[in-house]
Design a protein around this motif. Structure first.
Motif, mmCIF file in Angstrom:
data_model
loop_
_atom_site.group_PDB
_atom_site.id
_atom_site.type_symbol
_atom_site.label_atom_id
_atom_site.label_comp_id
_atom_site.label_asym_id
_atom_site.label_seq_id
_atom_site.Cartn_x
_atom_site.Cartn_y
_atom_site.Cartn_z
ATOM 1 N N ARG A 94 0.854 -1.185 0.000
ATOM 2 C CA ARG A 94 0.000 0.000 0.000
ATOM 3 C C ARG A 94 0.890 1.235 0.000
ATOM 4 O O ARG A 94 1.979 1.249 0.569
ATOM 5 C CB ARG A 94 -0.962 0.001 1.170
ATOM 6 C CG ARG A 94 -0.369 0.262 2.510
ATOM 7 C CD ARG A 94 -1.446 0.392 3.601
ATOM 8 N NE ARG A 94 -0.827 0.508 4.892
ATOM 9 C CZ ARG A 94 -0.396 1.661 5.413
ATOM 10 N NH1 ARG A 94 -0.551 2.772 4.765
ATOM 11 N NH2 ARG A 94 0.190 1.669 6.598
ATOM 12 N N ASP A 95 0.427 2.255 -0.668
ATOM 13 C CA ASP A 95 1.152 3.513 -0.761
ATOM 14 C C ASP A 95 1.100 4.249 0.563
ATOM 15 O O ASP A 95 0.054 4.298 1.211
ATOM 16 C CB ASP A 95 0.528 4.400 -1.847
ATOM 17 C CG ASP A 95 0.695 3.808 -3.226
ATOM 18 O OD1 ASP A 95 1.784 3.956 -3.782
ATOM 19 O OD2 ASP A 95 -0.269 3.201 -3.738
ATOM 20 N N VAL A 96 2.234 4.824 0.968
ATOM 21 C CA VAL A 96 2.300 5.640 2.174
ATOM 22 C C VAL A 96 2.892 6.983 1.769
ATOM 23 O O VAL A 96 4.043 7.065 1.324
ATOM 24 C CB VAL A 96 3.171 4.991 3.268
ATOM 25 C CG1 VAL A 96 3.241 5.891 4.492
ATOM 26 C CG2 VAL A 96 2.619 3.617 3.636
ATOM 27 N N LEU A 97 2.095 8.021 1.910
ATOM 28 C CA LEU A 97 2.520 9.375 1.573
ATOM 29 C C LEU A 97 2.636 10.175 2.864
ATOM 30 O O LEU A 97 1.705 10.191 3.668
ATOM 31 C CB LEU A 97 1.509 10.035 0.631
ATOM 32 C CG LEU A 97 1.902 11.389 0.073
ATOM 33 C CD1 LEU A 97 3.128 11.268 -0.833
ATOM 34 C CD2 LEU A 97 0.739 11.985 -0.713
ATOM 35 N N THR A 98 3.783 10.812 3.058
ATOM 36 C CA THR A 98 4.048 11.561 4.280
ATOM 37 C C THR A 98 4.466 12.977 3.923
ATOM 38 O O THR A 98 5.317 13.174 3.048
ATOM 39 C CB THR A 98 5.174 10.885 5.093
ATOM 40 O OG1 THR A 98 4.819 9.522 5.323
ATOM 41 C CG2 THR A 98 5.386 11.580 6.418
ATOM 42 N N LEU A 99 3.868 13.931 4.605
ATOM 43 C CA LEU A 99 4.262 15.328 4.468
ATOM 44 C C LEU A 99 5.269 15.615 5.574
ATOM 45 O O LEU A 99 4.985 15.368 6.752
ATOM 46 C CB LEU A 99 3.031 16.230 4.606
ATOM 47 C CG LEU A 99 3.250 17.724 4.429
ATOM 48 C CD1 LEU A 99 3.728 18.038 3.021
ATOM 49 C CD2 LEU A 99 1.947 18.467 4.712
#
Length: 169
Positions: free
Chosen positions: A106-111
């Motif tokens: 699963r994609d994990v996007l972090t700012l």
């Protein structure tokens, strides 16, 4: 007297089942090069942002804005999958990686947001475009900085190094 022990090992044919199985095993064991991992990480990040954040990030970040990093394997205890980052300006970054488990990837996007203290960063996982807009609305009044908090959810600020032997500049 005839020889009773016949050598069991012999050459195998190039199109035999054994040859095919050995080729499959070699292909499965091949690890992508660092350059391939970087390219894959950049492509995966761009694809995720373009498809899941069409009205926000997909409009302002191009595929060539991502910089890929290869996977890191450390002593078998800890490992990190290949990832990619994109510079947003003002000290903010986007970090994308895949979380791979038995259930799939699963994609994990972090700012990654600088703290108002000026010595640390706060990582904020972004799950949806709505989450991203809410986070950005909160960061607006501080100019894109996270409000400094002391504690486990704080920025883990970098403390200045103590002077050696009392000598200071």
């Amino acid at each position: 007297m005839t020889e009773t022990l016949v050598p069991l090992a012999r050459a195998y044919g190039a199109d035999s089942p054994l040859a095919q199985l050995l080729q499959m095993a070699q292909a499965a064991d091949d690890v992508p090069t660092e350059a391939e991992q970087r390219d894959d990480a950049e492509t995966t990040a761009a694809h995720h942002v373009y498809n899941e954040y069409t009205e926000t990030l997909g409009m302002v970040i191009d595929a060539e804005d991502w910089r890929g990093y290869p996977a890191v394997r450390a002593d078998g205890l800890r490992s990190w999958e290949a990832s990619a980052v994109a510079w947003l300006d003002g000290g903010l970054w986007l970090h994308h990686t895949l979380h791979i488990s038995e259930d799939g990837a699963r994609d994990v996007l972090t700012l990654i947001v600088p703290c108002t203290c000026g010595r640390g960063y706060v990582d904020i996982q972004v799950d949806t475009e709505t989450d991203l807009l809410a986070i950005l609305a909160e960061l607006g009044p501080t100019g894109g900085r996270s409000v400094h908090e002391v504690g486990p959810l704080g920025c883990a600020s970098v403390r200045p190094v103590a002077p050696l032997g009392g000598w200071q500049r």
